[in-house]
Design a protein around this motif. Sequence first.
Motif, short mmCIF file in Angstrom:
data_model
loop_
_atom_site.label_atom_id
_atom_site.label_comp_id
_atom_site.label_asym_id
_atom_site.label_seq_id
_atom_site.Cartn_x
_atom_site.Cartn_y
_atom_site.Cartn_z
N CYS A 49 -2.76 2.24 11.23
CA CYS A 49 -1.55 3.50 11.26
C CYS A 49 -2.59 4.77 11.81
O CYS A 49 -3.50 4.89 11.08
N SER A 53 -3.29 3.55 5.87
CA SER A 53 -3.41 2.45 6.42
C SER A 53 -4.61 2.21 7.77
O SER A 53 -4.46 3.15 8.53
N LYS A 54 -5.21 1.42 7.87
CA LYS A 54 -6.30 1.27 8.76
C LYS A 54 -5.40 0.71 10.18
O LYS A 54 -6.27 1.16 11.26
N GLN A 58 6.20 2.37 7.62
CA GLN A 58 5.97 1.58 6.35
C GLN A 58 6.47 0.00 6.28
O GLN A 58 5.80 -0.60 5.91
N GLN A 73 0.31 7.18 1.94
CA GLN A 73 -0.38 5.91 1.66
C GLN A 73 -0.24 5.08 2.87
O GLN A 73 -1.18 4.21 3.32
N THR A 74 0.92 5.12 3.71
CA THR A 74 1.17 4.71 4.93
C THR A 74 0.27 5.07 6.00
O THR A 74 -0.24 4.43 6.64
N LEU A 103 4.41 -2.14 8.75
CA LEU A 103 3.08 -2.35 8.48
C LEU A 103 3.16 -3.43 7.40
O LEU A 103 2.46 -4.23 7.20
N LYS A 104 4.28 -3.31 6.42
CA LYS A 104 4.05 -4.10 5.23
C LYS A 104 4.54 -5.65 5.56
O LYS A 104 4.09 -6.49 4.94
#
Length: 496
Positions: A109, A106-107, A58, A102-103, A61-62
């Motif tokens: 992940c 992600s495209k 998370q 939600q993580t 990616l953020k």
Amino acid sequence: MTLTRRMWRGLSCCLTVPRGRLIPTGISLGIQRLLSSVSQGPRICIVGSGPAGFYTAQHILKHDAQAQVDIYEKLPVPFGLVRFGVAPDHPEVKNVINTFTQTAWSKRCTFLGNVTVGRDVTVEELQGAYHAVVLSYGAEEKRELGIPGEELPGVYSARDFVGWYNGLPVNRHLNPDLSSDTAVILGQGNVALDIARILLSPIELLKKTDITQSAVDTLSRSHIRRVWMVGRRSPLQVAFTIKELREMIHLPGTRPNLDPSDYQGLEKITHSLPRPRKRLTELLVKSALEKPGEKVATQWGQAEKEWGLRFLRSPLAVLPCDNSRRAAGIRLSVTQLKGTGEDAVAVPTGQVEDISCGLILSSIGYRSVPISSAVPFLPKQGVIPNSMGRVQGTQGMYCSGWVKRGPTGVITTTMSDSFETAQAILEDVRSGALNPLEPKTGAVAIQDLLLLRGIKPVSFSDWEKIDKVEIARGLKVGKPREKILDTEEMLQLVLR
């Protein structure tokens, strides 16, 4: 996408064919796939899909818009101890799964379940495919008591028992014997209180949770009426938190059995304790020394079950029954403290005490195990040596969670710890210690290896199919879900 000269040179070696000959279609498609897999952003893989793994993903990616993260998990289902460790009557703690989902959506992940690192794919192979490898596989090994008789039927590790009622596939056949009236839990942490609460809770309350049906069936036949939680040190060193203690004090149909002599004088020193320890100790003292209100006194007077804390006791031996075929009790060494506060050490006095019981649960902690000879490991501490998550002496290798710091803390502790590791990776990318321009193919290369080895990874969308089936089965019996216990059944749902 811009390719560096080094990348083109590497690819040109792969593309060399005799002059005048066309590249076969299959090879051409493979080259296209390879080219499309090469990214300017860092490719990072995480081993383990529990809280440590997902929190690390998370944060990366953020804070890096080009990073791509692949999460490897040995089970077909994600979330680790959130799914298999959190008590079924604590659904609010499991809400963190929504954030993890939600993580995973992600495209950038990718979740690859049903892949055991160290068996299906090696750490060295992951290092070749990724700029960074993060080990977040937790602490899987139970700590042994190291006392005579611990191998007898009736003695279980807390990890196995929790895994049994939470649906961990490897523990689905545990079938604990709950035919005695007394259970002893060795340990005084939150896991010990979780187990005590599950053993003593009214079955009607448990039926509304995601506890497994096999556990409900066994607990509905349980004869356990008394649970002792044993610790080597004093009330000032208990490891559980006030929330779990309060739940035990107010557990329906159950009363606390606290020896007032254990708490005499503690009220005089609570003011000097750190706030969390102060509040916890005040609640223990109040429950043990103060007369309860009329309503509570009535409830405790009518209770058919009880629980208690035994201090300054350390296990010496499991006592067998007459035919020596199962546990019938436990012998404890009476200890005394040397030192003060958290640094106090329990030493034997030479006295012993026996408790008759048919169920003994060891809740003295877990251990991480080494995953590969390529990864340094400290066997005594059960952790990977690291500095802020950077594995010592191994470029591009990181760790987070229990394998980083040991099996301590709660989910929020793991979150902070994982963010620290993720931040270390981001700093190494920015400083050039990790070079995201170096060509790495990530999951593309690993999935090709797995295909050759007959391993079929489970994707996150595959997991969502399993999730839907479990929820549907749960709805039929008034539960939030009914977990599938057999990995083969899981795989049949998604890999047909």
